[in-house]
Design an enzyme around this catalytic site. Structure first.
Site, PDB file in Angstrom:
ATOM      1  N   LEU B  44      43.570  38.419  41.030  1.00 30.36           N
ATOM      2  CA  LEU B  44      44.042  37.217  40.738  1.00 30.36           C
ATOM      3  C   LEU B  44      45.769  37.097  39.850  1.00 30.36           C
ATOM      4  CD1 LEU B  44      40.848  35.278  39.198  1.00 30.36           C
ATOM      5  CD2 LEU B  44      42.231  34.856  41.294  1.00 30.36           C
ATOM      6  N   ARG B 338      28.964  37.749  24.452  1.00 34.65           N
ATOM      7  CA  ARG B 338      28.299  38.679  24.969  1.00 34.65           C
ATOM      8  C   ARG B 338      28.012  40.074  24.397  1.00 34.65           C
ATOM      9  NH1 ARG B 338      32.131  38.374  30.259  1.00 34.65           N
ATOM     10  NH2 ARG B 338      31.288  36.403  31.255  1.00 34.65           N
ATOM     11  N   ARG B 464      35.890  39.469  25.093  1.00 35.75           N
ATOM     12  CA  ARG B 464      36.111  38.352  25.909  1.00 35.75           C
ATOM     13  C   ARG B 464      35.030  37.355  26.037  1.00 35.75           C
ATOM     14  NH1 ARG B 464      35.727  37.244  30.900  1.00 35.75           N
ATOM     15  NH2 ARG B 464      35.028  39.098  31.958  1.00 35.75           N
TER      16      ARG B 464
HETATM   17  C1  LIG Z   1      30.957  41.056  38.704  1.00 37.04           C
HETATM   18  C2  LIG Z   1      32.159  40.369  37.895  1.00 37.04           C
HETATM   19  C3  LIG Z   1      32.003  39.288  37.621  1.00 37.04           C
HETATM   20  C4  LIG Z   1      32.952  38.344  36.783  1.00 37.04           C
HETATM   21  N1  LIG Z   1      32.728  37.237  36.671  1.00 37.04           N
HETATM   22  C5  LIG Z   1      33.938  36.405  35.894  1.00 37.04           C
HETATM   23  C6  LIG Z   1      33.644  35.194  35.741  1.00 37.04           C
HETATM   24  O1  LIG Z   1      32.819  34.428  36.006  1.00 37.04           O
HETATM   25  N2  LIG Z   1      34.686  34.605  35.017  1.00 37.04           N
HETATM   26  C7  LIG Z   1      36.036  35.292  34.615  1.00 37.04           C
HETATM   27  O2  LIG Z   1      36.726  35.020  33.981  1.00 37.04           O
HETATM   28  N3  LIG Z   1      35.996  36.857  34.754  1.00 37.04           N
HETATM   29  C8  LIG Z   1      34.873  37.090  35.411  1.00 37.04           C
HETATM   30  N4  LIG Z   1      35.048  38.612  35.853  1.00 37.04           N
HETATM   31  C9  LIG Z   1      35.914  39.372  35.420  1.00 37.04           C
HETATM   32  C10 LIG Z   1      37.371  39.050  36.234  1.00 37.04           C
HETATM   33  O3  LIG Z   1      36.644  38.986  37.236  1.00 37.04           O
HETATM   34  C11 LIG Z   1      38.435  40.128  36.210  1.00 37.04           C
HETATM   35  O4  LIG Z   1      38.812  40.565  34.802  1.00 37.04           O
HETATM   36  C12 LIG Z   1      39.619  39.825  36.839  1.00 37.04           C
HETATM   37  O5  LIG Z   1      39.484  39.319  38.084  1.00 37.04           O
HETATM   38  C13 LIG Z   1      40.627  41.018  37.045  1.00 37.04           C
HETATM   39  O6  LIG Z   1      41.609  40.458  37.810  1.00 37.04           O
HETATM   40  P1  LIG Z   1      42.953  41.521  38.099  1.00 37.04           P
HETATM   41  O7  LIG Z   1      43.997  40.683  39.078  1.00 37.04           O
HETATM   42  O8  LIG Z   1      43.453  41.671  36.572  1.00 37.04           O
HETATM   43  O9  LIG Z   1      42.565  42.803  39.015  1.00 37.04           O
HETATM   44  P2  LIG Z   1      41.590  43.056  40.121  1.00 37.04           P
HETATM   45  O10 LIG Z   1      41.276  41.838  40.738  1.00 37.04           O
HETATM   46  O11 LIG Z   1      40.746  44.134  39.826  1.00 37.04           O
HETATM   47  O12 LIG Z   1      42.718  43.425  41.122  1.00 37.04           O
HETATM   48  C14 LIG Z   1      43.135  44.939  41.065  1.00 37.04           C
HETATM   49  C15 LIG Z   1      44.101  45.028  42.109  1.00 37.04           C
HETATM   50  O13 LIG Z   1      44.897  46.282  41.769  1.00 37.04           O
HETATM   51  C16 LIG Z   1      44.865  47.197  43.065  1.00 37.04           C
HETATM   52  N5  LIG Z   1      44.876  48.554  42.572  1.00 37.04           N
HETATM   53  C17 LIG Z   1      44.293  49.097  41.537  1.00 37.04           C
HETATM   54  N6  LIG Z   1      44.960  50.348  41.341  1.00 37.04           N
HETATM   55  C18 LIG Z   1      45.752  50.421  42.271  1.00 37.04           C
HETATM   56  C19 LIG Z   1      46.780  51.602  42.576  1.00 37.04           C
HETATM   57  N7  LIG Z   1      46.545  52.872  41.853  1.00 37.04           N
HETATM   58  N8  LIG Z   1      47.605  51.213  43.493  1.00 37.04           N
HETATM   59  C20 LIG Z   1      47.593  50.122  44.166  1.00 37.04           C
HETATM   60  N9  LIG Z   1      47.025  49.234  44.127  1.00 37.04           N
HETATM   61  C21 LIG Z   1      46.018  49.163  43.062  1.00 37.04           C
HETATM   62  C22 LIG Z   1      43.629  46.850  43.674  1.00 37.04           C
HETATM   63  O14 LIG Z   1      43.753  47.090  44.963  1.00 37.04           O
HETATM   64  C23 LIG Z   1      43.526  45.145  43.376  1.00 37.04           C
HETATM   65  O15 LIG Z   1      44.433  44.564  44.287  1.00 37.04           O
HETATM   66  C24 LIG Z   1      34.259  39.311  36.321  1.00 37.04           C
HETATM   67  C25 LIG Z   1      34.339  40.598  36.682  1.00 37.04           C
HETATM   68  C26 LIG Z   1      33.264  41.288  37.400  1.00 37.04           C
HETATM   69  C27 LIG Z   1      33.428  42.734  37.704  1.00 37.04           C
END
Ligand SMILES: Cc1cc2nc3c(=O)[nH]c(=O)nc-3n(C[C@H](O)[C@H](O)[C@H](O)COP(=O)(O)OP(=O)(O)OC[C@H]3O[C@@H](n4cnc5c(N)ncnc54)[C@H](O)[C@@H]3O)c2cc1C
Ligand code: SF4
Ligand code: FES
Lengths: 248, 667
Positions: B44, B338, B464
Site C-alpha cells: 500500500l 490488541r 497500533r
Molecule cells: C494478516 C494481516 C492482516 C492485516 N489486517 C489489517 C487490517 O485489517 N487493517 C489494517 O489497517 N492493517 C492490517 N494489517 C497491517 C497492514 O496490512 C500492513 O501493515 C500494511 O499493509 C503494510 O503495508 P506496506 O506497504 O508498508 O508493506 P507491504 O504490503 O508488506 O509491502 C512490502 C513490499 O516491499 C517489498 N520488499 C520487501 N523487502 C524487499 C527487498 N529487500 N527488495 C525489494 N522489495 C522488497 C515487497 O515485495 C512488497 O512489495 C494486517 C496485516 C496482516 C499481516
C-alpha cells in the site's frame, strides 16, 4: 502418512524438465500442502540437494502466488481453495501425488514449479484501472450512492487473486475469466463506466497478444477458480466487448 | 547520545500540515522529468507512492520480490481501514481519531504526524472510491462502517474480509496506469540488497534479479523504502513467508537510525499453532471482535476436560464461562486494544484455562451474535413468531455475509465449523510499530532516503490500533511523501542523471557479491530454516508478550551466538547465478539475526511497560502496563556501529502540546 510424490523438476527456463519421484514419510493431516513440501525440501537440503522451487508468499489464499497443478487439477482436489490452503487431510496414506507447474504457452516455466505470469500484469496495464489522479482531489465518497447489489457484484469480481488457475484448467489456456473479472468490477460501478469501451478493447487486445487461447465455454475455469469467480463475468465482458465493437 | 530533530513545523496542530505544504519547495513539471526516484516495495505504501510520484511527473522505478506488485503482503489485510468521515454521525472527527491513536499507542508517538494522518484519512476513502475500490455498502447505497478495538465510534471502512486486497489492487491499478504511460518501470522478482550512498546522500540501490541471480545497479535522486514490517524475526507470524527486514536493515547499516525495534504487536485473534511443521500463522480479523465474545471456562476442571476431549465447549452453561475481557474491562469489553486483549489471553492460559491440546487457546464465540442477528432479521422480514431454528439460520446468514471468507478460512485450517462451535484463537506476532526513524517529512537520517508504511516507525507509538496500518500506508504514499520529497528533490534539478559507474557503486556491488559468496560457502551443517526457527523460539520466549531483564540478557547472548554459528555452518544449496530460494532466505535470516539482537537490547533499555512492550518488572497491582513518562517519553533511535551490541542510542523526546498524558484505561 507416507506419500509418493512425482514432481516436475526443471533447472531453468532453457533446460528440459522431467518428473522425479520422491517418497515422504510422517506427513500429518494438519499440514498444508506447502508445509508438506517444506518437509521434503528440508530433507533435500540436508542431503545437499537443491530444494523444489515453487511460488508462494502469504500462505493464506490471498496473494495468488502459489500455483501448483496437483493430480491434474490446479490447486488440487479441494474446491474454493488455493494450494497453500489445501490440507493433507484430503489425502490418504500411500497415495501417489503428481505435482506439476501451471501449464500454458503464456506462462513459461522459470524453474521447477515456478512459472512466469507477467502476462497477467500486462493485461492489467492495458486498461485495468480508472483514470483518476491519485493526489487526492476527488469528490466525497458518498456523493454517488451505489446500489448494494451492484457494489457487491463488483466486489465479488474484484476478489480474483490473479493466480492463473483458470488458464491452467482450460484446454485452450484462455484468460477470459481473469480478464473479465476486472472488466466486470469496473463495468458494474458508475465511476468505471466512463472508460468502459476503451478498457474492454484494450484488455482483450492484450490478452490475445499474450498468446492466451479462445474461450469455448467449457466452464472448467469456474470449477477450478479458488475464489469462485463466476462465468457471468465472461458473459458480461462479451456484452461489453460487443457493445464496444458496435460503437466502433 | 544525540538529540534528534523531527522537523515538526511550528504553529497550531491543526494548521501544521497545510502550512508546511504551503511553504515547501516545489519542482516544476518540466524539471520533474529529469528526476528519478526509486521506490522499493509495492505494498500500500510503496504502490501508492509510486503512482502519485509518477503522476506528478517523476521517473519512477519500483522493486518488489514477488512476481507482481499485486502480491505485496498488504493484500492479506482483512478487517478494514479507519477514516474520520463521521458518516455514522457518532461524534467522530479528525481530532478524535488523532486522540484515539495517540492513546492507543500508549503515548509513544509523535503528535504532529498522527494529526496529519487523521486529517488525511477522509481523503483516502474519497480517493479509493474514485478508483473503483468496492467497499461494503448499506441498502441505501452508502458506505458501511464497523468498529475496531480501542475506540468508541464506528469509523472503519471495509470490503468484507478482504479490505487490504481491494485497497492494494486499487494502488496496483493506479500503478498500472502509470506503467502504461511509461512513467513507472517495474522491476518485479527483484530484491534490494544494499543502499548506495554518494557524498552522504542516497543515490541508488544494488538489486538482485531473483530469476537470473544477476546483481544490478540502479541509480536515482532519491530512494523510498516501503518494504513492510519485520514480524518474521519471530519465524512464526501472520506475515507472508517472504516478509523481511533486509532493505531497512541494509539502510540501517549505511546510517539510517532504527527506531523502537522492540515495539511489536502481538495480535490477540490468530489461529493457534498446531504443530512443529507450522510455517506461518493465520490471523482471524479483529473485526470478529465486533460480534464474537471471548471466553474460557470458569472452572479449571472444565478447561482440563475440554483439553482432554471429554467435554465440548457448547456443553458448558453460560454461568460456567468466564468472559474475562467483559469482566475486566466493562467499558470496552471485547473491543479493548490488541495489546490488552493479548496479555489477558496469555494470563488465562498461563493460569491453566487454555482450551486446546497445547493449552494455548481461548474461545471466540458467535452464538449470541447469531441469535441477536437472527431475531432482528426475522422481525425485519416480517416473521413475528419465528421458531428457534429459523432464527438461528437467519443469524448464521448474517454472520456469513459479514465474515464468510474468514469462517471458511478457519474451517479449512482447523477442520471445525465455527458456525456450530466457537473458534479457538491465540495471540500471534502480527505487526511491527518499530522501523526506520523518519522525520516529519518521512526522511530517514540518511539524506535522500525516505521510508513509508510499516517499514517506518512513525505513527503508532507502542501499540497500533486496528485498521490504522492501511490508513497510514496510503496516507504516506498517496498524500504525504510525494509532496515532502519534492522539497528535497528541488535541490536536484540541475544534478543530471546519477551515474552507476562511480566507485561508490563499485564498492557496494562488490560487498553484496562478497556477502553472497560467503553465504554460499558455509560448510553446511544446517538449513536456513533451522536457524530461523531457533531465532524465532528465542524471540517468542524472551522478547514476546512479556519480557524481563534476565530473559532479555539471555536473548542477547543466545542470538549473538546463533549468528556466529549461522555464518559458519549454514548450508545453502544451488547456485548464486540463478533462481535460488534458499539463498534468498539465507540473506533475510542473516539480517534478522542482527535485528533480533538489537530488538532485545532496545527492550532491555526501556525500563517501563508501554503498549505492546510489557516488562514484567513494571506493572500495576492489577497486572496492567506501568508507563514511566518521566524517564521514557522518547523514541529510541539506534545508530549502527558494527555489532548490534555496539549500537548507540539517540533519543527523540516526545512533546505533547495538545494531549494530556494519562494512564491508559479501558475499564
Ligand atoms: C494478516 C494481516 C492482516 C492485516 N489486517 C489489517 C487490517 O485489517 N487493517 C489494517 O489497517 N492493517 C492490517 N494489517 C497491517 C497492514 O496490512 C500492513 O501493515 C500494511 O499493509 C503494510 O503495508 P506496506 O506497504 O508498508 O508493506 P507491504 O504490503 O508488506 O509491502 C512490502 C513490499 O516491499 C517489498 N520488499 C520487501 N523487502 C524487499 C527487498 N529487500 N527488495 C525489494 N522489495 C522488497 C515487497 O515485495 C512488497 O512489495 C494486517 C496485516 C496482516 C499481516
Ligand atoms: S479468475 Fe480465479 S482462477 Fe483465474 S486468476 Fe482469478 S482467482 Fe485465479
Ligand atoms: S501463497 Fe498466497 S495464495 Fe497461496
Amino acid at each position: 502418512m507416507r506419500l509418493n510424490l512425482k514432481i516436475w523438476r526443471q533447472k531453468d527456463a532453457n533446460s528440459k524438465g522431467q518428473m522425479v519421484d520422491y517418497t515422504i514419510k510422517g506427513v500429518e493431516g494438519d499440514m498444508s500442502f506447502l508445509e508438506m513440501l517444506d518437509v521434503l525440501n528440508e530433507e533435500l537440503i540436508n542431503k545437499g540437494e537443491e530444494p523444489v522451487h515453487f511460488d508462494h508468499d502469504c500462505r493464506e489464499g490471498i496473494c495468488g502466488a502459489c500455483s501448483l497443478q496437483i493430480n491434474g487439477e490446479p490447486h488440487g482436489p479441494d474446491r474454493l481453495v488455493t494450494t497453500c490452503q489445501l490440507h493433507m487431510r484430503k489425502f490418504n496414506d500411500g497415495d501417489t501425488i503428481v505435482i506439476e507447474p501451471f501449464r500454458a504457452t503464456a506462462f513459461p516455466v522459470i524453474k521447477d514449479l515456478v512459472v512466469d505470469r507477467s502476462a497477467f500484469d500486462r493485461i492489467q496495464q492495458a486498461g485495468g484501472y480508472i483514470s483518476v489522479n491519485t493526489s487526492g482531489n476527488t469528490v466525497d465518497a458518498n456523493a454517488t450512492p451505489i446500489e448494494k447489489e451492484k457494489a457487491d457484484d463488483s466486489f465479488y469480481a474484484a476478489t480474483c487473486i490473479g493466480c492463473g488457475a483458470c488458464v491452467a484448467a482450460c484446454k485452450n489456456a484462455s484468460a477470459m475469466l481473469f480478464t473479465s473479472a476486472k472488466v466486470s468490477q469496473f463495468a458494474l460501478l458508475p465511476q468505471g463506466r466512463v472508460e468502459a469501451t476503451e478498457r474492454v478493447q484494450n484488455m482483450v487486445r492484450q490478452m490475445d497478444l499474450e498468446g492466451f487461447g479462445n474461450c469455448t465455454n467449457t466452464g472448467a475455469c469456474e470449477v477450478e477458480c479458488p475464489k469462485g469467480i463466476s462465468l457471468e463475468n465472461i458473459a458480461r465482458m462479451n456484452r461489453e466487448y460487443l457493445n464496444a465493437t458496435v460503437k466502433g | 547520545m544525540g538529540i534528534l530533530d523531527s522537523k515538526v513545523p511550528s504553529g497550531p496542530l491543526a494548521d501544521k500540515w497545510t502550512e508546511h505544504k504551503n511553504k515547501i519547495n516545489l519542482v516544476n513539471p518540466a524539471n520533474k522529468r529529469n528526476i528519478d526516484v526509486i521506490v522499493v516495495g509495492t505494498g500500500l505504501a510503496g504502490g501508492s507512492a509510486a503512482a502519485t510520484l509518477a503522476e506528478l511527473g517523476y521517473n519512477v522505478k519500483t522493486f518488489c520480490y514477488q512476481d507482481s506488485p499485486r502480491r505485496a503482503h498488504s493484500i492479506a489485510a482483512q478487517g478494514g481501514i479507519n477514516a474520520a468521515k463521521n458518516y455514522q454521525g457518532d461524534g467522530d472527527s479528525a481530532y478524535r481519531l488523532f486522540y484515539d491513536t495517540i492513546k492507543g499507542g500508549d503515548y509513544r508517538s509523535r503528535e504532529a504526524n498522527v494529526y496529519r494522518l487523521a486529517e488525511e484519512s477522509a481523503n483516502i476513502i474519497d480517493q479509493c472510491v474514485a478508483q473503483g475500490v468496492p467497499f461494503a455498502r448499506d441498502y441505501g447505497g452508502l458506505l458501511d462502517n464497523r468498529s475496531f478495538g480501542g475506540v468508541l465510534v464506528s469509523r472503519t471502512f471495509y470490503a468484507k474480509g478482504q479490505t487490504g486486497q481491494q485497497l492494494l489492487l486499487g494502488a496496483y491499478s493506479a500503478m498500472n496506469r502509470q506503467i502504461n504511460r511509461g512513467k513507472i518501470k517495474p522491476f518485479n522478482r527483484h530484491e534490494m540488497m544494499d543502499l548506495v550512498l554518494v557524498n552522504g546522500k542516497a543515490r541508488g540501490i544494488i538489486a538482485r534479479d531473483l530469476k537470473t541471480g544477476e546483481i544490478e545497479r540502479h541509480s536515482a535522486h532519491a530512494v523510498v523504502l516501503a518494504t513492510g514490517g519485520y514480524g518474521n524475526v519471530f519465524f512464526l507470524s501472520t506475515n507472508a513467508m517472504g516478509s523481511n527486514v533486509m532493505a531497512a536493515w541494509r539502510a540501517h547499516r549505511r546510517g539510517a537510525f532504527f527506531a523502537n525495534p522492540c515495539f511489536t504487536q502481538i495480535h490477540p485473534t490468530c489461529i493457534p499453532v498446531s504443530g512443529d511443521h507450522q510455517s506461518k500463522l493465520t490471523l482471524m480479523s479483529e473485526s470478529l471482535r465486533n460480534d464474537g465474545r471471548i471466553w474460557v471456562p470458569k472452572r479449571i476442571e472444565d478447561a482440563q476436560a475440554i483439553r482432554e476431549g471429554k467435554m465440548k465447549p457448547t456443553q458448558l452453561k453460560e454461568e460456567d464461562r468466564d468472559y474475562y475481557l467483559e469482566r475486566r474491562y466493562p467499558a470496552f469489553g471485547n473491543l479493548v486494544p490488541r495489546d490488552v486483549a493479548s496479555r489477558a489471553a496469555k494470563e488465562r492460559c498461563d493460569a491453566g484455562f487454555g482450551v486446546n491440546k497445547t493449552g494455548e487457546a481461548v474461545y471466540l464465540d458467535f452464538a449470541s451474535a447469531i441469535q441477536r442477528y437472527g431475531k432482528e432479521a426475522a422481525l425485519t422480514s416480517g416473521m413475528k413468531d419465528a421458531d428457534d431454528k429459523t432464527i438461528t439460520q437467519l443469524g448464521k446468514d448474517v454472520i456469513e455475509a459479514k465474515y464468510g471468507n474468514l469462517f471458511q478460512m478457519y474451517e479449512k485450517i482447523v477442520d471445525e465449523n465455527p458456525y456450530e462451535t466457537p473458534m479457538m484463537i491465540y495471540p500471534a506476532v502480527h505487526y511491527t510499530m518499530g522501523g526506520l526513524w523518519v522525520d516529519y517529512n518521512l526522511q530517514t537520517t540518511i539524506e535522500g532516503c525516505y521510508c513509508a508504511g510499516e517499514a517506518n516507525f512513525s505513527d503508532h507509538g507502542a501499540n497500533r490500533l486496528g485498521a490504522s496500518a492501511l490508513m497510514q500506508g496510503l496516507a504516506d504514499g498517496y498524500f504525504v511523501l510525494p509532496y515532502t520529497i519534492g522539497d528535497y528533490l528541488s535541490h536536484d534539478i540541475r544534478t543530471g542523471k546519477i551515474p552507476t559507474d562511480s566507485p561508490e557503486f563499485d564498492k557496494a556491488e562488490s560487498e553484496v557479491k562478497d556477502r553472497i559468496n560467503k553465504l554460499m560457502s558455509g560448510t553446511g551443517e544446517h538449513s536456513v530454516d533451522y536457524y530461523h526457527k531457533k531465532l524465532g523460539k528465542i524471540m517468542w520466549n524472551k522478547c514476546g508478550m512479556a519480557r524481563n531483564e534476565q530473559g532479555l540478557k539471555e536473548a542477547i547472548e543466545e542470538i549473538s551466538a546463533l549468528r556466529t554459528d549461522f555464518w559458519k555452518n549454514v548450508k545453502v544449496t544451488g547456485v548464486a547465478d540463478g533462481m535460488n530460494a534458499e539463498l534468498e532466505k539465507a540473506g533475510r535470516v542473516a539480517d534478522f539475526l542482527e535485528l533480533g539482537e538489537l530488538f532485545a537490547k532496545d527492550a532491555l533499555t526501556r525500563n517501563e511497560s508501554c503498549g505492546g512492550h510489557f516488562r514484567e518488572e513494571y506493572q500495576t497491582e492489577e497486572g496492567e502496563a506501568l508507563r514511566d513518562d518521566e524517564n521514557f517519553k522518547f523514541v529510541s533511535a539506534w545508530e549502527y556501529k558494527g555489532e548490534p551490541k555496539d549500537a548507540v542510542l539517540h533519543k527523540e523526546d516526545l512533546v505533547y502540546e495538545n494531549i494530556e498524558l494519562k494512564t491508559r484505561s479501558y475499564k
